[in-house]
Design a protein around this motif. Structure first.
Motif, PDB file in Angstrom:
ATOM      1  N   GLY A 284       8.400 -42.763  14.119  1.00  0.00           N
ATOM      2  CA  GLY A 284       7.515 -42.194  15.132  1.00  0.00           C
ATOM      3  C   GLY A 284       6.388 -41.401  14.506  1.00  0.00           C
ATOM      4  N   ASP A 285       5.738 -40.547  15.297  1.00  0.00           N
ATOM      5  CA  ASP A 285       4.647 -39.784  14.704  1.00  0.00           C
ATOM      6  C   ASP A 285       4.776 -38.281  14.963  1.00  0.00           C
ATOM      7  OD1 ASP A 285       4.064 -39.744  17.346  1.00  0.00           O
ATOM      8  OD2 ASP A 285       2.197 -40.897  17.199  1.00  0.00           O
ATOM      9  N   THR A 286       5.992 -37.833  15.295  1.00  0.00           N
ATOM     10  CA  THR A 286       6.165 -36.397  15.507  1.00  0.00           C
ATOM     11  C   THR A 286       6.703 -35.741  14.234  1.00  0.00           C
ATOM     12  OG1 THR A 286       6.643 -36.813  17.828  1.00  0.00           O
ATOM     13  CG2 THR A 286       7.259 -34.650  16.969  1.00  0.00           C
ATOM     14  N   ILE A 287       6.058 -34.650  13.846  1.00  0.00           N
ATOM     15  CA  ILE A 287       6.486 -33.918  12.657  1.00  0.00           C
ATOM     16  C   ILE A 287       7.585 -32.932  13.040  1.00  0.00           C
ATOM     17  CG2 ILE A 287       5.755 -32.255  10.894  1.00  0.00           C
ATOM     18  CD1 ILE A 287       2.963 -33.576  11.072  1.00  0.00           C
ATOM     19  N   PHE A 288       8.706 -32.990  12.307  1.00  0.00           N
ATOM     20  CA  PHE A 288       9.805 -32.041  12.488  1.00  0.00           C
ATOM     21  C   PHE A 288       9.881 -31.174  11.233  1.00  0.00           C
ATOM     22  CE2 PHE A 288      12.589 -33.325  16.134  1.00  0.00           C
ATOM     23  CZ  PHE A 288      11.817 -34.378  16.590  1.00  0.00           C
ATOM     24  N   VAL A 289       9.991 -29.878  11.408  1.00  0.00           N
ATOM     25  CA  VAL A 289      10.152 -28.982  10.264  1.00  0.00           C
ATOM     26  C   VAL A 289      11.406 -28.137  10.500  1.00  0.00           C
ATOM     27  CG1 VAL A 289       9.069 -27.204   8.847  1.00  0.00           C
ATOM     28  CG2 VAL A 289       7.634 -28.853  10.053  1.00  0.00           C
ATOM     29  N   HIS A 290      12.231 -28.008   9.461  1.00  0.00           N
ATOM     30  CA  HIS A 290      13.436 -27.172   9.568  1.00  0.00           C
ATOM     31  C   HIS A 290      13.084 -25.758   9.146  1.00  0.00           C
ATOM     32  CE1 HIS A 290      16.293 -30.868   9.128  1.00  0.00           C
ATOM     33  NE2 HIS A 290      15.477 -30.947  10.149  1.00  0.00           N
ATOM     34  N   VAL A 291      13.362 -24.799  10.011  1.00  0.00           N
ATOM     35  CA  VAL A 291      13.033 -23.416   9.668  1.00  0.00           C
ATOM     36  C   VAL A 291      14.173 -22.469  10.016  1.00  0.00           C
ATOM     37  CG1 VAL A 291      10.556 -23.776  10.068  1.00  0.00           C
ATOM     38  CG2 VAL A 291      11.974 -22.914  11.925  1.00  0.00           C
ATOM     39  N   SER A 292      14.095 -21.287   9.411  1.00  0.00           N
ATOM     40  CA  SER A 292      14.928 -20.191   9.852  1.00  0.00           C
ATOM     41  C   SER A 292      14.000 -18.992   9.988  1.00  0.00           C
ATOM     42  CB  SER A 292      16.046 -19.898   8.844  1.00  0.00           C
ATOM     43  OG  SER A 292      16.571 -18.605   9.130  1.00  0.00           O
ATOM     44  N   ALA A 293      13.765 -18.632  11.225  1.00  0.00           N
ATOM     45  CA  ALA A 293      12.866 -17.498  11.456  1.00  0.00           C
ATOM     46  C   ALA A 293      13.503 -16.237  10.911  1.00  0.00           C
ATOM     47  CB  ALA A 293      12.583 -17.357  12.946  1.00  0.00           C
ATOM     48  N   LEU A 294      14.837 -16.183  11.012  1.00  0.00           N
ATOM     49  CA  LEU A 294      15.561 -14.997  10.572  1.00  0.00           C
ATOM     50  C   LEU A 294      15.459 -14.810   9.056  1.00  0.00           C
ATOM     51  CD1 LEU A 294      17.511 -12.892  11.961  1.00  0.00           C
ATOM     52  CD2 LEU A 294      19.365 -14.236  10.972  1.00  0.00           C
ATOM     53  N   LYS A 295      15.695 -15.893   8.310  1.00  0.00           N
ATOM     54  CA  LYS A 295      15.689 -15.819   6.838  1.00  0.00           C
ATOM     55  C   LYS A 295      14.303 -16.145   6.282  1.00  0.00           C
ATOM     56  CE  LYS A 295      20.348 -15.582   5.874  1.00  0.00           C
ATOM     57  NZ  LYS A 295      20.824 -14.673   6.879  1.00  0.00           N
ATOM     58  N   LYS A 296      13.359 -16.381   7.165  1.00  0.00           N
ATOM     59  CA  LYS A 296      11.979 -16.724   6.764  1.00  0.00           C
ATOM     60  C   LYS A 296      11.946 -17.938   5.835  1.00  0.00           C
ATOM     61  CE  LYS A 296      10.279 -12.157   7.677  1.00  0.00           C
ATOM     62  NZ  LYS A 296      11.556 -11.745   8.303  1.00  0.00           N
ATOM     63  N   GLN A 297      12.731 -18.931   6.183  1.00  0.00           N
ATOM     64  CA  GLN A 297      12.732 -20.169   5.402  1.00  0.00           C
ATOM     65  C   GLN A 297      11.985 -21.266   6.153  1.00  0.00           C
ATOM     66  OE1 GLN A 297      16.915 -20.579   4.973  1.00  0.00           O
ATOM     67  NE2 GLN A 297      17.035 -19.168   3.232  1.00  0.00           N
ATOM     68  N   GLY A 298      11.258 -22.061   5.394  1.00  0.00           N
ATOM     69  CA  GLY A 298      10.555 -23.199   5.989  1.00  0.00           C
ATOM     70  C   GLY A 298       9.236 -22.814   6.643  1.00  0.00           C
ATOM     71  N   ILE A 299       8.903 -21.540   6.578  1.00  0.00           N
ATOM     72  CA  ILE A 299       7.688 -21.078   7.256  1.00  0.00           C
ATOM     73  C   ILE A 299       6.432 -21.659   6.588  1.00  0.00           C
ATOM     74  CG2 ILE A 299       6.386 -19.049   8.038  1.00  0.00           C
ATOM     75  CD1 ILE A 299       9.191 -19.243   9.268  1.00  0.00           C
ATOM     76  N   ASP A 300       6.447 -21.647   5.231  1.00  0.00           N
ATOM     77  CA  ASP A 300       5.283 -22.194   4.518  1.00  0.00           C
ATOM     78  C   ASP A 300       5.068 -23.661   4.862  1.00  0.00           C
ATOM     79  OD1 ASP A 300       4.714 -19.836   3.381  1.00  0.00           O
ATOM     80  OD2 ASP A 300       5.782 -20.235   1.491  1.00  0.00           O
ATOM     81  N   GLU A 301       6.182 -24.398   4.916  1.00  0.00           N
ATOM     82  CA  GLU A 301       6.051 -25.824   5.227  1.00  0.00           C
ATOM     83  C   GLU A 301       5.497 -26.011   6.647  1.00  0.00           C
ATOM     84  OE1 GLU A 301       9.654 -28.137   5.117  1.00  0.00           O
ATOM     85  OE2 GLU A 301       8.518 -29.951   5.607  1.00  0.00           O
ATOM     86  N   LEU A 302       5.992 -25.196   7.563  1.00  0.00           N
ATOM     87  CA  LEU A 302       5.513 -25.294   8.940  1.00  0.00           C
ATOM     88  C   LEU A 302       4.002 -25.029   8.976  1.00  0.00           C
ATOM     89  CD1 LEU A 302       6.049 -25.547  12.011  1.00  0.00           C
ATOM     90  CD2 LEU A 302       6.507 -23.094  12.047  1.00  0.00           C
ATOM     91  N   LEU A 303       3.576 -23.998   8.274  1.00  0.00           N
ATOM     92  CA  LEU A 303       2.149 -23.666   8.253  1.00  0.00           C
ATOM     93  C   LEU A 303       1.329 -24.806   7.646  1.00  0.00           C
ATOM     94  CD1 LEU A 303       2.316 -19.887   7.247  1.00  0.00           C
ATOM     95  CD2 LEU A 303       1.793 -20.846   9.500  1.00  0.00           C
ATOM     96  N   GLU A 304       1.879 -25.418   6.586  1.00  0.00           N
ATOM     97  CA  GLU A 304       1.178 -26.546   5.967  1.00  0.00           C
ATOM     98  C   GLU A 304       1.042 -27.708   6.934  1.00  0.00           C
ATOM     99  OE1 GLU A 304       2.967 -27.612   2.189  1.00  0.00           O
ATOM    100  OE2 GLU A 304       2.594 -25.532   1.539  1.00  0.00           O
ATOM    101  N   MET A 305       2.096 -27.950   7.702  1.00  0.00           N
ATOM    102  CA  MET A 305       2.062 -29.038   8.678  1.00  0.00           C
ATOM    103  C   MET A 305       1.027 -28.758   9.773  1.00  0.00           C
ATOM    104  SD  MET A 305       3.794 -31.391   7.676  1.00  0.00           S
ATOM    105  CE  MET A 305       4.670 -31.479   6.140  1.00  0.00           C
TER     106      MET A 305
END
Ligand code: GDP
Length: 482
Positions: free
Chosen positions: A218-239
């Protein structure tokens, strides 16, 4: 709008002297050839048992013309890239607020750290020297109520889904709001720090709602994050940066500013305070502006870090001081040449707003559907369907879609289980849809909002009756409802 004393007298067939005497009794000294404003003229007319009717079409025309003048299209060569404006949506407790906080904290540079971020309704975040603007109010209510007022300010929606909880009713609602607005969606599967998360289930469930992950073709971007542990935030921002690049969002910074009010309030010491998202042009201190019936000269501007700024360009949220009254969120703000013009436009808008109820019929309703199909005004009959049980929703959807004709396509934009809520009404209002309920009632606030937004809400107990009604409406055979 103004009218000459002489002209007013002529219209009522009353001697000008009598009109002048009346004016004096109201404390207004006016001569024969003097212009008096609409309000005063109305009072005088009422004294003589006349009702002064403002030619509505002309006031609307004037406003439309003015706006066309202020909000003109830019030529492509004047456009430069601008930062994207992002809204975070999703089910309650899935982590929208936490994610916004995490994003803001990760992006705060060392220099800024320790500085208090102001709450102005939106914040700008720096990612590798590129900016992203986040609307602070999470949730689709704010988003949709703005869209209902004609302001589309979001470029990208982040759909937050808790990885342990999965897709919930408000997740679906949020994604339908974003789809209805034609805004690209990035899915953030949150709470990945929890052991019981199942991101594949989230993907599976969202696929059923038309969001197919890239890795599944498909064409939807999924990003795995943890707002609590601040993980995946950089990747989300890049996306976000990536999706925004694909959109090629542009604006002309060298023109009169046009923006949208995001938040506004009356501050005890500072007077009316509004956060405006500048969308085109450059807004500077001292500029004359108008937003609805509010106007003024910009006395001061503060950015989201609470810093005073002198001028700002496209995709910048700023708090402005200097307006005459508190404007409405979602209202457009225009920079104009001078104070007088700002005041004149505000006055015209005020007159128009007074007659606003006359425009009510502009929203689609089953009663006038046929006529509007005939006139080519309605090509999609947008529907929001709410039912008491999930099983019926799909059946209803299928039967109603089948009623589509060559002239009109029956288009369910949101289907859900449970009472008709305020959010359903705002979506209907924003998308010019009719709300159909089966064995469900609107909430009290939904009834109020429906009245205000002029949304047609129909309640049925039997599917057959709904089908009959919509079929009849499309064919122009519906008996009017009294
Ligand atoms: P909102 O209602 O969507 O704005 O959700 P909140 O941001 O208020 O979060 C709801 C709850 O989930 C809070 O108790 C948060 O601490 C918790 N939460 C949010 N993000 C995460 C996460 O990444 N991991 C864990 N374990 N909890 C989270």
């Amino acid at each position: 709008e103004t009218i000459q004393v002489k002209e007013l007298a002529e219209k009522m067939n009353i001697s000008p002297n009598e009109v002048i005497t009346k004016l004096i009794s109201l404390g207004i000294m006016a001569g024969l050839n003097q212009d008096i404003d609409f309000d005063t003229a109305s009072i005088i007319a009422a004294e003589f048992d006349y009702e002064l009717v403002m030619p509505l079409s002309s006031s609307e025309e004037i406003e439309e013309k003015l706006i066309a003048e202020l909000d003109y299209e830019d030529s492509p060569e004047d456009l430069v890239l601008r930062p994207p404006v992002v809204t975070v949506m999703g089910h309650v407790d899935h982590g929208k607020t936490s994610l916004l906080d995490a994003i803001r904290e990760t992006s705060v540079t060392k220099k800024e750290a320790g500085g208090i971020t102001q709450h102005i309704g939106a914040s700008t975040v720096n990612v590798k020297n590129k900016e992203i603007v986040f609307l602070d109010t999470p949730g689709h209510e704010a988003f949709t109520s703005m869209r209902a007022r004609g302001a589309q300010i979001t470029d990208i929606a982040i759909l937050v889904v808790a990885g342990d909880d999965g897709v919930m009713p408000q997740t679906v609602e949020a994604l339908n709001h974003a789809k209805a607005a034609d805004v690209p969606i990035i899915v953030a599967v949150n709470k990945m720090d929890k052991p019981e998360v199942n991101p594949d289930r989230v993907k599976q469930e969202l696929t059923e709602h038309g969001l197919m992950p890239e890795e599944w073709g498909g064409d939807t971007i999924f990003v795995h994050v943890s707002a609590l542990k601040k993980q995946g935030i950089d990747e989300l921002l890049e996306m976000i940066a990536l999706v925004s690049e694909m959109q090629e969002l542009k604006a002309n910074p060298n023109r009169n500013a046009v923006g949208t009010i995001i938040e506004a309030k009356l501050d005890k010491s500072r007077g009316p305070v509004a956060t405006v998202l500048v969308q085109k042009g450059t807004l500077s201190i001292g500029d004359a502006v108008v937003s609805g019936s509010s106007y003024g000269r910009i006395r001061a501007m503060l950015d989201d870090k609470g810093k005073r700024v002198k001028k700002v360009g496209p995709s910048t949220p700023v708090e402005i001081l200097g307006l005459s009254e508190v404007p409405n969120a979602g209202e457009r703000l225009y920079m104009v040449d001078d104070d007088k013009k700002a005041r004149d436009i505000a006055e015209k808008v005020r007159i128009k707003n007074r007659d606003e109820h006359l425009k009510a019929t502009q929203k689609v309703s089953l009663d006038d559907l046929f006529e509007r199909i005939q006139q080519g005004e309605v090509k999609d009959l947008n529907l929001i369907i709410k039912a008491d049980v999930k099983g019926t929703t799909e059946a209803i959807k299928q039967s109603l879609v089948k009623l589509s004709t060559e002239e009109v396509k029956v288009n369910p934009i949101h289907i859900g289980v449970g009472a008709i809520t305020e959010s359903d009404i705002m979506l209907a209002s924003a998308s010019n849809a009719i709300v159909i309920g089966f064995n469900v009632r609107p909430t009290t606030s939904a009834i109020e909002v429906a009245k205000r937004e002029q949304v047609d809400v129909r309640n049925y107990r039997v599917i057959y009756n709904a089908i009959e009604d919509i079929k009849a409406a499309i064919e122009g055979m519906l008996d009017p409802e009294y």
